[in-house]
Design an enzyme around this catalytic site. Structure first.
Site, PDB file in Angstrom:
ATOM      1  CG  HIS A  78      61.194  39.432  78.978  1.00  0.00           C
ATOM      2  ND1 HIS A  78      60.545  38.590  79.853  1.00  0.00           N
ATOM      3  CD2 HIS A  78      60.329  40.458  78.737  1.00  0.00           C
ATOM      4  CE1 HIS A  78      59.347  39.073  80.130  1.00  0.00           C
ATOM      5  NE2 HIS A  78      59.192  40.202  79.476  1.00  0.00           N
ATOM      6  CG  ASP A  81      60.058  33.244  78.338  1.00  0.00           C
ATOM      7  OD1 ASP A  81      59.986  32.003  78.145  1.00  0.00           O
ATOM      8  OD2 ASP A  81      59.557  33.810  79.325  1.00  0.00           O
TER       9      ASP A  81
END
Length: 110
Positions: A78, A81
């Site tokens: 995450h 990202d």
């Protein structure tokens, strides 16, 4: 080689990426209202934040390159990202600022 604290690393990347993205988005708004110089300063700050995120990320990459295998948690993915999206927002913000600068020069920007 020391064991990495992926939670700490991930939240560090997310924090820096978030600050970078916020600065870039605010820079677009500033440029839109004619504050080109202010927008450019915000982009510079955004780039400094993203560099910090990239440095933190690079520590993990360097260890992997040296043969240290890590089990990568979802939180780290995450964080990656978020970092990549912040990088894209910065690049797009630069384009918007450039466009608004052209419009201002041609007196087409209120």
């Amino acid at each position: 080689m020391e064991k990495l604290n992926f939670e700490e690393i991930s939240f560090g990347i997310i924090t820096y990426a978030g600050m970078a993205k916020s600065n870039a988005l605010i820079a677009i708004t500033k440029a839109k209202t004619g504050g080109i110089i202010e927008a450019e300063k915000l982009i510079t700050e955004a780039e400094q934040h993203i560099i910090e995120a990239e440095k933190t990320h690079m520590n993990v990459i360097q260890q992997e390159a040296q043969g240290v295998k890590h089990q990568i948690p979802v939180l780290f993915m995450h964080a990656e990202d978020q970092m990549m999206s912040a990088q894209m927002v910065i690049e797009l913000a630069k384009e918007f600022i450039s466009l608004y600068q052209i419009l201002k020069t041609k007196n087409l920007l209120d």
